[in-house]
Design an enzyme around this catalytic site. Sequence first.
Site, short mmCIF file in Angstrom:
data_model
loop_
_atom_site.label_atom_id
_atom_site.label_comp_id
_atom_site.label_asym_id
_atom_site.label_seq_id
_atom_site.Cartn_x
_atom_site.Cartn_y
_atom_site.Cartn_z
N GLY A 46 0.83 -1.21 0.00
CA GLY A 46 0.00 0.00 0.00
C GLY A 46 0.85 1.25 0.00
O GLY A 46 0.49 2.27 0.59
N ASP A 67 2.25 -1.87 -4.48
CA ASP A 67 0.86 -1.41 -4.43
C ASP A 67 0.11 -2.13 -5.54
O ASP A 67 0.73 -2.75 -6.41
CB ASP A 67 0.77 0.12 -4.58
CG ASP A 67 -0.46 0.67 -3.86
OD1 ASP A 67 -1.57 0.24 -4.19
OD2 ASP A 67 -0.31 1.50 -2.95
N TYR A 94 -14.62 -1.36 8.85
CA TYR A 94 -13.18 -1.05 8.96
C TYR A 94 -12.73 -1.26 10.41
O TYR A 94 -11.71 -1.90 10.69
CB TYR A 94 -12.98 0.40 8.52
CG TYR A 94 -11.63 1.01 8.76
CD1 TYR A 94 -10.52 0.60 8.02
CD2 TYR A 94 -11.46 2.05 9.69
CE1 TYR A 94 -9.29 1.20 8.21
CE2 TYR A 94 -10.24 2.65 9.87
CZ TYR A 94 -9.15 2.23 9.14
OH TYR A 94 -7.92 2.83 9.32
N ILE A 122 -4.62 11.29 10.10
CA ILE A 122 -3.27 11.81 9.84
C ILE A 122 -3.33 12.93 8.81
O ILE A 122 -3.99 12.81 7.78
CB ILE A 122 -2.34 10.67 9.37
CG1 ILE A 122 -2.22 9.62 10.48
CG2 ILE A 122 -0.96 11.21 9.00
CD1 ILE A 122 -1.39 8.42 10.11
C1 AKB Z 1 -10.12 6.94 8.64
O1 AKB Z 1 -10.68 8.04 8.79
O2 AKB Z 1 -10.68 5.93 8.21
C2 AKB Z 1 -8.68 6.81 9.08
C3 AKB Z 1 -8.55 6.32 10.48
C4 AKB Z 1 -8.83 7.20 11.61
O3 AKB Z 1 -8.23 5.18 10.66
N1 AKB Z 1 -8.01 8.07 8.93
#
Ligand code: AKB
Length: 327
Positions: free
Chosen positions: A13, A39, A146, A176
């Site tokens: 990645g 990637d 996620y 980030i």
């Molecule tokens: C997202 O917003 O999905 C990422 C995270 C906080 O893991 N930046």
Amino acid sequence: MQKNTTQKILITGANGQLGSELADALAAKFGTDNIIITDISIPPNSVQKFKFEKLDVMDFDALVRLVKKYHISQIYHLAAILSAKGENNPKTAWKINMDGLLNVLEVARIFGLDKVFWPSSIAVFGPSSPKNLTPQHSITEPETNYGISKHAGELWCNYYFQKYGVDVRSLRYPGIIGYKSMPGGGTTDYAVEVFHKAVNNEPFICFLEKDMHLPMMFMPDAIKATLQLMDAKKENIKVRTSYNIQGMSFSPEALISEIKKYYPELLATYQPDFRQKIAESWPASIDDKVAKKEWNWKPDFTIKKMVKEMFVQLEIQKKELMKEGVL
Ligand code: AKB
């Protein structure tokens, strides 16, 4: 500083927001020739300083081939689908996030790699976790796919360490913010987009509510934390799931007010969408005292310092693009 040229590092990645900057930091430490970036698609920059290989992290055999070909000793496994994008196709996101990690952990076990780095996220927390200064060990009932994959991934990392001794280390990154590349598909992406809108004199439409506080971090701190964790003595790494790390915590309104000190004409409006609900399920701030104690974590950037540096760098970039006739 003398470079350690005995390690061969593979980054998955690598075209992503973190990968592109981490590759440079690792090259400074281990030498450009010892960094292999991978990637799913070729990197956007036509001139590449690193060896590049196309890699789908779900293809175990392809990963094995690369580890053998380059005598890889460390993997930084960054390939993942982020929180907002993951909600569009939960099954695909789960497959990429989980199969990718399990392939890397298996390869690390089979080939006895020295170390693996894998990013987790504040998304492991959910609405039932404490909102402010969320502790290292807390309730983790994430509501995004996620977040579920990051939570499960942390447990797999711990499993591979406990059962097979794989030295896998991990950080729970907040949002980030960096100036070199754009994030893709996250809930915290607004905090990068707004800088580009300000510099380009364009109106900014925020997809979160103005008072939505989230944990955030400036890229140099994220890179510093990663290198520091990977450099720490093995016996000091007591947390084998993933470490909480905190940089700063702010709302869109607070960030925009800081940005307006440099770009008072920035026009910002708020149109919250589905990402607001994701943000509401996450912590507002993180307690990182365990990382501070075990491997001396300490961020350098406050919101003020970060905003100042972002504009210095974005203005330099803009001037260079104008010189090249791109703008
Ligand atoms: C997202 O917003 O999905 C990422 C995270 C906080 O893991 N930046």
